[in-house]
Each structure stands twice: as structure tokens, then as C-alpha cells.
Write a protein that holds these residues in place. Structure first.
Motif, PDB file in Angstrom:
ATOM      1  N   PHE A  51       0.837  -1.203   0.000  1.00 37.58           N
ATOM      2  CA  PHE A  51       0.000   0.000   0.000  1.00 37.58           C
ATOM      3  C   PHE A  51       0.873   1.254   0.000  1.00 37.58           C
ATOM      4  CE2 PHE A  51      -3.083  -3.077   1.068  1.00 37.58           C
ATOM      5  CZ  PHE A  51      -4.314  -2.529   0.821  1.00 37.58           C
ATOM      6  N   PHE A  52       0.320   2.349  -0.477  1.00 41.68           N
ATOM      7  CA  PHE A  52       1.026   3.621  -0.340  1.00 41.68           C
ATOM      8  C   PHE A  52       0.202   4.550   0.528  1.00 41.68           C
ATOM      9  CE2 PHE A  52      -1.276   6.753  -2.945  1.00 41.68           C
ATOM     10  CZ  PHE A  52      -2.058   5.952  -3.770  1.00 41.68           C
ATOM     11  N   ILE A  53       0.869   5.508   1.118  1.00 36.78           N
ATOM     12  CA  ILE A  53       0.175   6.410   2.035  1.00 36.78           C
ATOM     13  C   ILE A  53      -0.324   7.616   1.260  1.00 36.78           C
ATOM     14  CG2 ILE A  53       2.325   7.570   2.753  1.00 36.78           C
ATOM     15  CD1 ILE A  53       0.797   7.645   5.569  1.00 36.78           C
ATOM     16  N   GLU A  54      -1.583   7.937   1.466  1.00 40.39           N
ATOM     17  CA  GLU A  54      -2.139   9.059   0.725  1.00 40.39           C
ATOM     18  C   GLU A  54      -2.220  10.317   1.579  1.00 40.39           C
ATOM     19  OE1 GLU A  54      -4.483   8.320  -2.545  1.00 40.39           O
ATOM     20  OE2 GLU A  54      -6.038   9.760  -2.046  1.00 40.39           O
ATOM     21  N   ALA A  55      -2.707  10.193   2.799  1.00 44.71           N
ATOM     22  CA  ALA A  55      -2.838  11.404   3.610  1.00 44.71           C
ATOM     23  C   ALA A  55      -2.975  11.027   5.078  1.00 44.71           C
ATOM     24  CB  ALA A  55      -4.061  12.206   3.182  1.00 44.71           C
ATOM     25  N   ASP A  93      -4.906   7.570   5.564  1.00 42.55           N
ATOM     26  CA  ASP A  93      -5.510   7.018   4.353  1.00 42.55           C
ATOM     27  C   ASP A  93      -4.468   6.279   3.531  1.00 42.55           C
ATOM     28  OD1 ASP A  93      -8.385   7.675   3.945  1.00 42.55           O
ATOM     29  OD2 ASP A  93      -7.658   9.660   4.506  1.00 42.55           O
ATOM     30  N   ASN A  95      -3.871   3.552   0.127  1.00 41.65           N
ATOM     31  CA  ASN A  95      -4.462   3.026  -1.092  1.00 41.65           C
ATOM     32  C   ASN A  95      -3.418   2.157  -1.769  1.00 41.65           C
ATOM     33  OD1 ASN A  95      -6.166   2.586  -3.212  1.00 41.65           O
ATOM     34  ND2 ASN A  95      -6.008   4.632  -4.081  1.00 41.65           N
ATOM     35  N   GLY A 125       7.237   8.999   3.534  1.00 41.04           N
ATOM     36  CA  GLY A 125       6.291  10.023   3.097  1.00 41.04           C
ATOM     37  C   GLY A 125       5.409  10.522   4.229  1.00 41.04           C
TER      38      GLY A 125
END
Lengths: 167, 165, 372
Positions: A51-55, A93, A95, A125
């Protein structure tokens, strides 16, 4: 697919309460509440699954104990036992680039002791997002490499998005 | 606004001054300094369609020491205000300031009870000669503002005034 | 890359780039630790144009916040409009007429083209080429005329409303947009001849500042930065919203991850956006542009909602926390530029200073969007 795998992996954490949400009406698939101390473990699981971090969003629930008005209704069921005083909530969050699966990872801490562990070692991030949350709410991310103000002036000692902030 | 007059020399050479001012008015070099949305319209004014070079004002200088006019194009945050003041002080005399857009005039849409981050207007930190309203102002407005500055310098207008229909 | 850059025994010095610097595209400061011309450490310092958007969201009604969304990333303001109206419509359960959806997509894509055109001019300007700016801004002005006739403004649009649009397009819009598509299709080969094949341009970009897919994931980079690193992630395809599923378009992806790849991505995106606009004009259905039953005062039910859209610079997200009143309880704006810039410090390590400027330009940042 992804949703099942990640919800099972996250549910294995002791404090996690996993709730499936309707993506069309809410905008995310899974809402996962964990205790602050298990945050890094949850982030590690998400990291391993790609997963990557969005916010990162901070929310100030001031006045919630006095008048349980603002509490988001469906959270009450799957929250770990709420602290008996007003709290801050932090929502992460996540995604996935390949398979659509939005995960909202939530954690709560009392307003009087706003301290949770950082995940910036797992997701570099998250560093700036956490600094920003610290700017706005004064939430301390322990072991964060540098919590100096990001968006506010260098010498800022106020936290403008707290509900009790008065300029 | 009084800036331009505040630094006039003690000894006047009336005709020579006029000549100098004519020269200055026809080669106003702005400082390249974009803050926010208005900077994009400032860019648009400088190129293709609006072409500030027609008025001798298109020479955007990246260094304050080479420029005559500072166009404050955008919101001035409290964090940025000392920097803007420094830039203003680094510009050699004579110098002029244009407040482009509502933010530079009075804070624009970002003023509300309890705001904590912005300076409400460029004239709080330095003297301003020309105010150009808009959010953002159209390139024509910036051209008109620069022509007004020219008029302020020479006392006469070089270009015909366009009357709004 | 040089060994010198990482050798701590060498003498280093600190250089401040910005907040007033032509290559930082606004009020951004980068604190550089340099070893000669090589970058040892690069730390962006933000906040010079922090405008309190999130605080403003909490003290005004849902509709009154609308103009703010045009002033975050003012170059692709309509995408931000779209994200905001969509999250409120999702929360309040408002359905939108089909014609309004199509017009939203058409105008957003036109806005994306104008954003990329401005970026292209400014990017080549950063590298020392002045001429392309004059060409791209000329094209952009044509586009702005078109958008102005519909939305009423040139830059900071506020065109969408909850449940539809502010007004319908006039009869000149269709022919005007088609004329622009025709013009742009003639101009793109010219840009490729003028810029993409220029040997100086290529040498400044090829192989410079490679960003790996893994780095994009760790930092949450999206948009052209991620797509230039081989990640086929575009919210329009990945998490389709509005009427994007009705359109036939491709997501350009390049594997190299260097500055050249990010440049090429945006050039290809202009082409794809032209395709979307053309299809949109063909399919544009008649009908109303506003939903019938939209409450005057929006009061979404309690809960939190998330919405992501693909803006010109990446995935723009909004998390809306509603307490059931007419004012948002919390409005978090997820800026694509913030995440894209956050990898700068790591990726710029060891670069030559001029290459870092090229790399910075290839990230395509709008500073007020980062600082919010």
C-alpha cells in the motif's frame, strides 16, 4: 481480493476493529481502528502488502464527552473502548497502486496526552504529513526525526485547527 | 501614497528631472516575484498576447538590485512578510510597489475572524503606489496599472485612456 | 553521481534557494547543503504561502468554501472544484444530471491541457529556453478564451455547483473546442520537433534524477511523477468517478523514471485529454444541467467521507468529516504536490545543482497547493 487479505491481516492485531464500508457512499473500503501503540504494526502490515500512504488527517473531537453530538455514528460500534475524556483522532488514508482498496486507519488518543508513535520510519512520506498534523493539532509523534513547524512559521507555538484555538 | 516623493533629492534640476523620469517611466523593470495565483496572470501579461515589452516593462529581473518596480502578486503570509520587506529594501531608489490582486490589497478572500496566517495587505509592510483589484486581475488590468504608474512618474499619459463601455 | 557528494570529509556549505527564486515557481525555499556543485542534502522549507484553507473550511458553509477550491492549485482549478463538489455530493447523496457530468469532464480536461501547457513553457524556461513559453502561452490563451466564455473567469474557476453546474455552455463552445483540438493536434508535433528532439534539452533530462517505483510508493507520489516511474496509477481509471468510464483513453506510462519520462508523460497526456474532450463533445447529451432537488443549505449526514480525483499533478483527495450541521466539521485537503515534493530530498541527493533545478521543474509543483 486485496480487501480480504488486508482485512484479515489487520484483524490479527489485538486492538484492531475492522469495518467494511460501502465505497460508493463513503469513499473507502475498510475502516480500521487500532490502539495508538499498534499503529506501527498496522503500518508495517500495509507496507508489506504494497500500500502507499495518501494522507494523514487529524480531527479534534472537543466537546464530545459533554455532548455526544459530533461523534460519527457508525464508529461507536467498532472503536476500541473510547477514552473517558475528549480525544484527538488521527486518520491515515492508504491506497494500493495496482488493486483498488482504500483503507482508513484510525486511532484515538486523549486530548490531555496527545502522543502516538510515528510511522515515518516505515513510510518516509508520512514524515511531512505527521509534521503537518503536529502543526495543526499539537499531536506529538514520538520518535519522529523532526517535529519543527512545517507550514506555520518557524517559531509558531499555536495549533490553529484545535477547536479551542483562539488567536 | 507618498513613497516616490519621500526620497526625492534635496536639490532639484527641474528639466533634468523630467527627462530622467521620462526615461524611468519608459523602462520600468519589474522584479520577478510570484507569490500565488496572480503571478500566473503576471506571467500571462509578460508573454504572447499581452506583451508587456510594448511598454518597455517586460524585462522581468530575478534580482531586486536590478529592478525598479515590485509587483506583489499574491497573498502575503506572516512567514513570508519579512522576506518581502527585505526584498523591498534591497531594491535601489527610486522604486515603486504595485499591489496586484485583492490579497495584496487587503488580504482578499483569506480574511476571516480569527485568521492566523496572513498579512492583510501589502501596505501593512511597505508603501504601495498602485492598487490593482481583482482575484486575480486580468492582464489588461495589470497593463493599466503599469500605465497609471507611468502617469504618476511623468504626469502625463502616453497612451489613450480606454473608456469602459 | 559523484563520490564527492557523499564523502562527509569534504568541505560543504549551505545555500538557500528561495523563497524568492525564479526556478522555485513561487514562494518555496530549499535549504541545500552543497559540496561544490553537488547536492549533499536538500531540504524543502514550506509554509511561505500557507493560506489556512483547512481552517476556512471549518468556519463557513459548504457552498461558501467553493471559491477556495479554485485557489489551491490554481492551474488546474476545475479538477479541485470537481473533487470538492463530488465529496459533498457523495456525502449528501445528490445525483447529478448526465449533461452536467459530461460538461464537467470536458472542462476539467481542457483545464488539464492549459495546466500542462503552462508547465511546459515554464519548465523549458527553467532550463534556459525562452521561446517555447511564447508558443505555449499563445495556445493557452486560446483555451482560456474558451473556458472564460463558459465559466466567467480565466484562472481561479468556480464553475461547478452541488448537483450540477453554474451555467450551460453556449452554442459557440462546441465549435470553439473542436477548433482548439484541431489547432492543438497541429501544434503538438511542432512542440516535439522544437523541444523533445533538442539535443541540449535531452541531455539535461535523460537519466537525470531517476525516481523508482518503490520510492513513489513510500512517499505516496502520484500523477505524472508515479506514471513516469512505471506505475500505471490514474484515479480516472483506477477508481472511476463521474462519467470517465464512458470514455476511451489511455494512461501513458514510462518506465525510466527520469526527468525526461515525466516530461513525456505530460506531453502524451495533452493528447489523451484532447481525445476525451473530442469524445465528450460527440456524446454530449441534451438535458438539464442542475439536479432538481438540491437543498439550499447542504447538511450531509454524520460521518466521514473521502473522495479522490485526478488533478493535473496527481491524486487530489478530500476527507470530509461532517457532524450533520451546515458547516464541515473537518475538511482535509490532500495535496498531490506535497507528496510529490516530499521525495525531493532523497532523490536530489548527489545531483548537480543545475540538474536539481531540472528535476524540480519536472515535478511540476504549485506551491500554494503544497502549503494550503
Amino acid at each position: 481480493m486485496k480487501k480480504l487479505a488486508i482485512s484479515q491481516a489487520l484483524a490479527a492485531l489485538a486492538s484492531a476493529r475492522v469495518l467494511e464500508c460501502d465505497h460508493a457512499s463513503r469513499g473507502f473500503h475498510l475502516s480500521v481502528a487500532v490502539a495508538p501503540l499498534e499503529l506501527p504494526a498496522a503500518a508495517k502490515i500495509l507496507d508489506q502488502q504494497g500500500f502507499f500512504i495518501e494522507a494523514i488527517t487529524g480531527v479534534d473531537w472537543l466537546g464530545e464527552q459533554a455532548a455526544p453530538g459530533p461523534t460519527v455514528a457508525d464508529q461507536a460500534e467498532h472503536q476500541p473502548p473510547l477514552p473517558s475524556e475528549d480525544s484527538f483522532e488521527v486518520v491515515y488514508d492508504f491506497n494500493h497502486f495496482a488493486k483498488l482498496c482504500r483503507v482508513a486507519l484510525r486511532t484515538r488518543m486523549p486530548r490531555s496526552r496527545p502522543e502516538i508513535p510515528t510511522i515515518s520510519a516505515i513510510y518516509p512520506g508520512a514524515n511531512w504529513h505527521e509534521r503537518e498534523t503536529h502543526d495543526f493539532f499539537g499531536i506529538i509523534f514520538s520518535d519522529h526525526p523532526d517535529l519543527s513547524p512545517l507550514l506555520l512559521p518557524e517559531d509558531a507555538d499555536f495549533h490553529p485547527l484545535c477547536k479551542d484555538y483562539k488567536p | 501614497m507618498v513613497t516616490a516623493n519621500a526620497h526625492l533629492p534635496i536639490v532639484h534640476f527641474s528639466s533634468l528631472d523630467k527627462l530622467l523620469n521620462l526615461g524611468r517611466a519608459n523602462s520600468l523593470w519589474p522584479l520577478t516575484f510570484g507569490l500565488a495565483c496572480c503571478a500566473i496572470e503576471m506571467m500571462a501579461t509578460g508573454v504572447a498576447r499581452f506583451d508587456l515589452d510594448r511598454f518597455g516593462m517586460g524585462v522581468f529581473r530575478p534580482a531586486p538590485k536590478q529592478s525598479d518596480v515590485m509587483i506583489v502578486a499574491g497573498t502575503i503570509s506572516k512567514k513570508m512578510a519579512p522576506g518581502i520587506r527585505t526584498l523591498y529594501e534591497q531594491m535601489p531608489h527610486p522604486k515603486w510597489v504595485i499591489a496586484l490582486g485583492n490579497c495584496a490589497i487587503a488580504g482578499g478572500p483569506f480574511v476571516f475572524a480569527g485568521q492566523y496566517g496572513i498579512v492583510e495587505g501589502a501596505d501593512k509592510i511597505m508603501p504601495v503606489d498602485i492598487y490593482i483589484p481583482g482575484c486575480p486581475p486580468r492582464p489588461e488590468a495589470l497593463v493599466e496599472g503599469l500605465l497609471l504608474l507611468e502617469e504618476k512618474l511623468t504626469g502625463s499619459r502616453r497612451w489613450p485612456r480606454v473608456n469602459p463601455e | 553521481m559523484s563520490d564527492l557528494a557523499v564523502d562527509p570529509s569534504c568541505e560543504t556549505f549551505v545555500l538557500n534557494m528561495g523563497p524568492q527564486h525564479p526556478a522555485t515557481h513561487g514562494a518555496l525555499r530549499i535549504k541545500l547543503v552543497l559540496d561544490g556543485e553537488y547536492i549533499v542534502e536538500a531540504e524543502p522549507v514550506l509554509g511561505y504561502i500557507h493560506r489556512m484553507h483547512e481552517k476556512m473550511g471549518e468556519n463557513r458553509s459548504y457552498l461558501a468554501f467553493m471559491p477556495n477550491t479554485g485557489r489551491l492549485d490554481y492551474l488546474s482549478a476545475l479538477s479541485y472544484n470537481h473533487g470538492y463538489v463530488s465529496v459533498v455530493e457523495r456525502a449528501a447523496g445528490i445525483a447529478i444530471p448526465e449533461r452536467a457530468e459530461y460538461l464537467r469532464v470536458i472542462t476539467v480536461e481542457l483545464n488539464r491541457i492549459s495546466s500542462h501547457l503552462l508547465w511546459l513553457g515554464a519548465f523549458v524556461l527553467d532550463l534556459g529556453g525562452f521561446t517555447p513559453l511564447l508558443y505555449t502561452m499563445d495556445d493557452r490563451e486560446q483555451l482560456l478564451d474558451l473556458l472564460e466564455s463558459v465559466t466567467g473567469s480565466r484562472l481561479t474557476y468556480c464553475y461547478f455547483r452541488f448537483g450540477g453546474l453554474y451555467n450551460d455552455v453556449d452554442d459557440n463552445f462546441g465549435p470553439g473546442a473542436r477548433a482548439f483540438i484541431k489547432r492543438m493536434r497541429r501544434r503538438l508535433p511542432m512542440y516535439h520537433k522544437l523541444i523533445s528532439k533538442n539535443v541540449i534539452f535531452r541531455q539535461r533530462l535523460e537519466g537525470i534524477a531517476p525516481v523508482s517505483a518503490e520510492m513513489c510508493r513510500k512517499y505516496g507520489a502520484t500523477g505524472p511523477v508515479a506514471r513516469g516511474s512505471g506505475i500505471a496509477y490514474d484515479v480516472r481509471k483506477h477508481e472511476p468517478y463521474s462519467v470517465y468510464p464512458e470514455f476511451n483513453f489511455d494512461i501513458p506510462v514510462y518506465e525510466q523514471g527520469d526527468s525526461m519520462a515525466r516530461y513525456l508523460i505530460r506531453m502524451d497526456e495533452i493528447e489523451q485529454s484532447l481525445r476525451i474532450v473530442e469524445q465528450g463533445l460527440d456524446k454530449l447529451p441534451p438535458g438539464p444541467i442542475m439536479a432538481v432537488k438540491v437543498p439550499k443549505i447542504i447538511k450531509p449526514p454524520k460521518g466521514d467521507y473521502y473522495m479522490a480525483v485526478e488533478a493535473a499533478r496527481g491524486s487530489f483527495g478530500i476527507r470530509l468529516v461532517s457532524d450533520g450541521s451546515a458547516t464541515p466539521y473537518r475538511l482535509k485537503l490532500r495535496s498531490p504536490c506535497l507528496s510529490n515534493l516530499s521525495l525531493f530530498g532523497e532523490a536530489a541527493r548527489g545531483l548537480l545543482l543545475p540538474d536539481a533545478v531540472a528535476f524540480f521543474g519536472s515535478l511540476d509543483l504549485v506551491i500554494p497547493d503544497i502549503d494550503r
